[in-house]
Design a protein around this motif. Structure first.
Motif, PDB file in Angstrom:
ATOM      1  N   GLY A  59      31.600 -47.872 -25.265  1.00  0.00           N
ATOM      2  CA  GLY A  59      31.825 -48.027 -26.700  1.00  0.00           C
ATOM      3  C   GLY A  59      32.272 -49.433 -27.054  1.00  0.00           C
ATOM      4  N   VAL A  60      33.118 -50.028 -26.214  1.00  0.00           N
ATOM      5  CA  VAL A  60      33.553 -51.407 -26.434  1.00  0.00           C
ATOM      6  C   VAL A  60      32.366 -52.361 -26.306  1.00  0.00           C
ATOM      7  CG1 VAL A  60      35.042 -53.266 -25.601  1.00  0.00           C
ATOM      8  CG2 VAL A  60      35.890 -50.913 -25.626  1.00  0.00           C
ATOM      9  N   ARG A  61      31.547 -52.146 -25.292  1.00  0.00           N
ATOM     10  CA  ARG A  61      30.382 -53.018 -25.083  1.00  0.00           C
ATOM     11  C   ARG A  61      29.421 -52.942 -26.273  1.00  0.00           C
ATOM     12  NH1 ARG A  61      29.851 -51.262 -18.840  1.00  0.00           N
ATOM     13  NH2 ARG A  61      30.827 -53.097 -17.882  1.00  0.00           N
ATOM     14  N   GLU A  62      29.209 -51.744 -26.792  1.00  0.00           N
ATOM     15  CA  GLU A  62      28.281 -51.585 -27.916  1.00  0.00           C
ATOM     16  C   GLU A  62      28.768 -52.346 -29.140  1.00  0.00           C
ATOM     17  OE1 GLU A  62      27.818 -47.434 -28.587  1.00  0.00           O
ATOM     18  OE2 GLU A  62      26.707 -47.066 -26.724  1.00  0.00           O
ATOM     19  N   VAL A  63      30.059 -52.270 -29.429  1.00  0.00           N
ATOM     20  CA  VAL A  63      30.593 -52.968 -30.598  1.00  0.00           C
ATOM     21  C   VAL A  63      30.521 -54.478 -30.397  1.00  0.00           C
ATOM     22  CG1 VAL A  63      32.696 -53.417 -31.929  1.00  0.00           C
ATOM     23  CG2 VAL A  63      32.055 -51.077 -31.349  1.00  0.00           C
ATOM     24  N   CYS A  64      30.841 -54.958 -29.204  1.00  0.00           N
ATOM     25  CA  CYS A  64      30.746 -56.396 -28.939  1.00  0.00           C
ATOM     26  C   CYS A  64      29.322 -56.898 -29.143  1.00  0.00           C
ATOM     27  CB  CYS A  64      31.225 -56.704 -27.520  1.00  0.00           C
ATOM     28  SG  CYS A  64      33.010 -56.574 -27.277  1.00  0.00           S
ATOM     29  N   ALA A  65      28.347 -56.139 -28.647  1.00  0.00           N
ATOM     30  CA  ALA A  65      26.950 -56.536 -28.828  1.00  0.00           C
ATOM     31  C   ALA A  65      26.563 -56.506 -30.302  1.00  0.00           C
ATOM     32  CB  ALA A  65      26.041 -55.613 -28.015  1.00  0.00           C
ATOM     33  N   GLU A  66      27.023 -55.495 -31.010  1.00  0.00           N
ATOM     34  CA  GLU A  66      26.703 -55.358 -32.434  1.00  0.00           C
ATOM     35  C   GLU A  66      27.262 -56.516 -33.255  1.00  0.00           C
ATOM     36  OE1 GLU A  66      28.262 -52.568 -36.111  1.00  0.00           O
ATOM     37  OE2 GLU A  66      28.113 -51.670 -34.112  1.00  0.00           O
ATOM     38  N   LEU A  67      28.463 -56.965 -32.911  1.00  0.00           N
ATOM     39  CA  LEU A  67      29.126 -58.019 -33.672  1.00  0.00           C
ATOM     40  C   LEU A  67      28.835 -59.418 -33.147  1.00  0.00           C
ATOM     41  CD1 LEU A  67      32.613 -56.330 -34.218  1.00  0.00           C
ATOM     42  CD2 LEU A  67      30.625 -56.346 -35.740  1.00  0.00           C
ATOM     43  N   GLY A  68      28.020 -59.522 -32.106  1.00  0.00           N
ATOM     44  CA  GLY A  68      27.678 -60.827 -31.563  1.00  0.00           C
ATOM     45  C   GLY A  68      28.778 -61.453 -30.735  1.00  0.00           C
ATOM     46  N   LEU A  69      29.683 -60.642 -30.196  1.00  0.00           N
ATOM     47  CA  LEU A  69      30.753 -61.146 -29.336  1.00  0.00           C
ATOM     48  C   LEU A  69      30.313 -61.110 -27.882  1.00  0.00           C
ATOM     49  CD1 LEU A  69      33.847 -59.314 -30.896  1.00  0.00           C
ATOM     50  CD2 LEU A  69      33.030 -61.626 -31.363  1.00  0.00           C
ATOM     51  N   PRO A  70      30.942 -61.902 -27.026  1.00  0.00           N
ATOM     52  CA  PRO A  70      30.620 -61.821 -25.595  1.00  0.00           C
ATOM     53  C   PRO A  70      30.937 -60.421 -25.060  1.00  0.00           C
ATOM     54  CG  PRO A  70      31.922 -63.786 -26.085  1.00  0.00           C
ATOM     55  CD  PRO A  70      31.947 -62.944 -27.314  1.00  0.00           C
ATOM     56  N   ALA A  71      30.278 -60.062 -23.968  1.00  0.00           N
ATOM     57  CA  ALA A  71      30.569 -58.778 -23.332  1.00  0.00           C
ATOM     58  C   ALA A  71      32.036 -58.753 -22.913  1.00  0.00           C
ATOM     59  CB  ALA A  71      29.680 -58.576 -22.113  1.00  0.00           C
ATOM     60  N   PRO A  72      32.688 -57.583 -22.972  1.00  0.00           N
ATOM     61  CA  PRO A  72      34.112 -57.531 -22.618  1.00  0.00           C
ATOM     62  C   PRO A  72      34.359 -57.918 -21.167  1.00  0.00           C
ATOM     63  CG  PRO A  72      33.194 -55.323 -22.812  1.00  0.00           C
ATOM     64  CD  PRO A  72      32.156 -56.257 -23.339  1.00  0.00           C
ATOM     65  N   ASP A  73      35.455 -58.599 -20.940  1.00  0.00           N
ATOM     66  CA  ASP A  73      35.890 -58.987 -19.600  1.00  0.00           C
ATOM     67  C   ASP A  73      36.644 -57.794 -19.010  1.00  0.00           C
ATOM     68  OD1 ASP A  73      37.233 -59.997 -17.356  1.00  0.00           O
ATOM     69  OD2 ASP A  73      37.436 -61.985 -18.237  1.00  0.00           O
ATOM     70  N   VAL A  74      36.038 -57.117 -18.048  1.00  0.00           N
ATOM     71  CA  VAL A  74      36.606 -55.880 -17.493  1.00  0.00           C
ATOM     72  C   VAL A  74      37.427 -56.199 -16.249  1.00  0.00           C
ATOM     73  CG1 VAL A  74      36.092 -53.566 -16.623  1.00  0.00           C
ATOM     74  CG2 VAL A  74      34.612 -54.606 -18.363  1.00  0.00           C
ATOM     75  N   ARG A  75      38.678 -55.754 -16.250  1.00  0.00           N
ATOM     76  CA  ARG A  75      39.560 -55.940 -15.093  1.00  0.00           C
ATOM     77  C   ARG A  75      40.330 -54.655 -14.845  1.00  0.00           C
ATOM     78  NH1 ARG A  75      40.025 -61.514 -13.874  1.00  0.00           N
ATOM     79  NH2 ARG A  75      39.033 -62.784 -15.493  1.00  0.00           N
ATOM     80  N   THR A  76      40.474 -54.303 -13.569  1.00  0.00           N
ATOM     81  CA  THR A  76      41.242 -53.124 -13.196  1.00  0.00           C
ATOM     82  C   THR A  76      42.732 -53.436 -13.302  1.00  0.00           C
ATOM     83  OG1 THR A  76      39.507 -52.358 -11.700  1.00  0.00           O
ATOM     84  CG2 THR A  76      41.722 -51.468 -11.359  1.00  0.00           C
ATOM     85  N   VAL A  77      43.461 -52.547 -13.975  1.00  0.00           N
ATOM     86  CA  VAL A  77      44.895 -52.757 -14.198  1.00  0.00           C
ATOM     87  C   VAL A  77      45.669 -51.576 -13.612  1.00  0.00           C
ATOM     88  CG1 VAL A  77      46.721 -53.073 -15.914  1.00  0.00           C
ATOM     89  CG2 VAL A  77      44.447 -54.069 -16.297  1.00  0.00           C
ATOM     90  N   PRO A  78      46.330 -51.761 -12.479  1.00  0.00           N
ATOM     91  CA  PRO A  78      47.168 -50.698 -11.916  1.00  0.00           C
ATOM     92  C   PRO A  78      48.447 -50.522 -12.736  1.00  0.00           C
ATOM     93  CG  PRO A  78      46.553 -52.337 -10.259  1.00  0.00           C
ATOM     94  CD  PRO A  78      46.255 -52.919 -11.603  1.00  0.00           C
TER      95      PRO A  78
END
Length: 303
Positions: free
Chosen positions: A114-133
């Protein structure tokens, strides 16, 4: 879920699928359920065992692309989409705080989508995904990576509130200020979200609506009726607290340039015209006939 199924005269029984628990096939034989729901899809062996035990309806709540069994969709990607839309109002690059527990990947993956779809729709870079313990030191490493990116990642969509609070703890460990340096949005509105430092903005869903959706669909399946098409509208909403920085439009015209985490602001000349000089202090006295005459100049005294 228990209450929703009880309204339809069904008893909802929970059995955790873990190696130390009783095999699923033994459970089907012991209670002979009318229907079985699972978070993910079933294996062929489990499905055959359930059918042999007389289970009439098999439902995968979060199936993969294969979708071999009847599926009742639980919408997860609207949660991530709501996070991204909110953050995208004031941030130009977003990150996603992914959990380190692979068991919840069935929820995390569609939220991330869902985050990726909105970023693409708004012309933003793809989200930077990081694992957070759930550890401040490990979370700080993820935060440092976001801030060191070029351009820096300043808006974080977290898998849930616990992960969001881990991000806040990691930022605090680095001496960063939220929301000035980093804005975070969680999911679930757990009790601790209100007392987090700062209080956590989060996405809320109506679980009562979800439960009733499942109960009605199971009843329809048991009666041989057609299941409603599409996903349930679960009333996703934002509970906004104090952890987002002001919008771009609200920033002072005295400053330009990046306003992300750790980004330097460069002062520019104020384009507004300078105010006129203050008038010299003069006193006047009104004479007869309504005429005004200038009084003798005296030092101007201000109280």
């Amino acid at each position: 879920m228990t209450t929703a199924f009880a309204r339809h005269k069904l008893t909802f029984v929970v059995h955790p699928a873990a190696p130390a628990t009783q095999p699923l096939s033994e459970v089907w034989k012991a209670i002979t359920p009318a229907a079985v729901l699972a978070l993910d899809e079933f294996s062929d062996a489990d499905a055959a065992a359930m059918q042999a035990a007389g289970v009439r309806v098999i439902v995968a709540m979060h199936a993969s692309a294969r979708k071999r069994w009847r599926e009742i969709t639980t919408p997860e990607h609207p949660l991530g989409a709501a996070q991204a839309r909110h953050l995208a109002r004031t941030h130009e690059r977003l990150g996603y705080a992914y959990p380190d527990d692979e068991r919840v990947g069935v929820f995390a993956d569609p939220r991330l989508e869902g985050v990726r779809e909105v970023c693409a729709e708004l012309g933003l870079p793809a989200p930077d995904v990081r694992t957070v313990p759930l550890d401040p030191a490990a979370a700080a490493e993820a935060v440092q990576g976001w801030l060191a990116a070029d351009p820096p990642v300043t808006g974080i969509c977290a898998f849930n509130d616990e992960i969001a609070m881990a991000v806040l703890a990691g930022a605090a460990r680095l001496g960063r200020n939220c929301p000035r340096d980093l804005a975070v949005v969680g999911v679930d509105d757990v009790p601790g979200a209100a007392v987090a430092q700062p209080p956590l903005t989060t996405v809320v869903r109506d679980f009562d609506v979800d439960a009733e959706h499942y109960a009605r669909n199971i009843m329809a399946a048991l009666k041989g009726e057609r299941l409603p098409a599409g996903a349930v509208d679960d009333g996703v909403r934002l509970k906004i607290r104090l952890n987002l920085r002001p919008a771009h439009a609200e920033r002072s015209p005295m400053w330009t340039g990046a306003a992300g985490c750790g980004a330097a602001r460069s002062p520019t000349r104020d384009p507004r015209p300078a105010p006129p000089p203050a008038p010299r202090c003069r006193r006047s006295a009104r004479g007869t006939g309504g005429r005004t005459r200038a009084a003798r100049r005296r030092p101007c005294r201000r109280g």
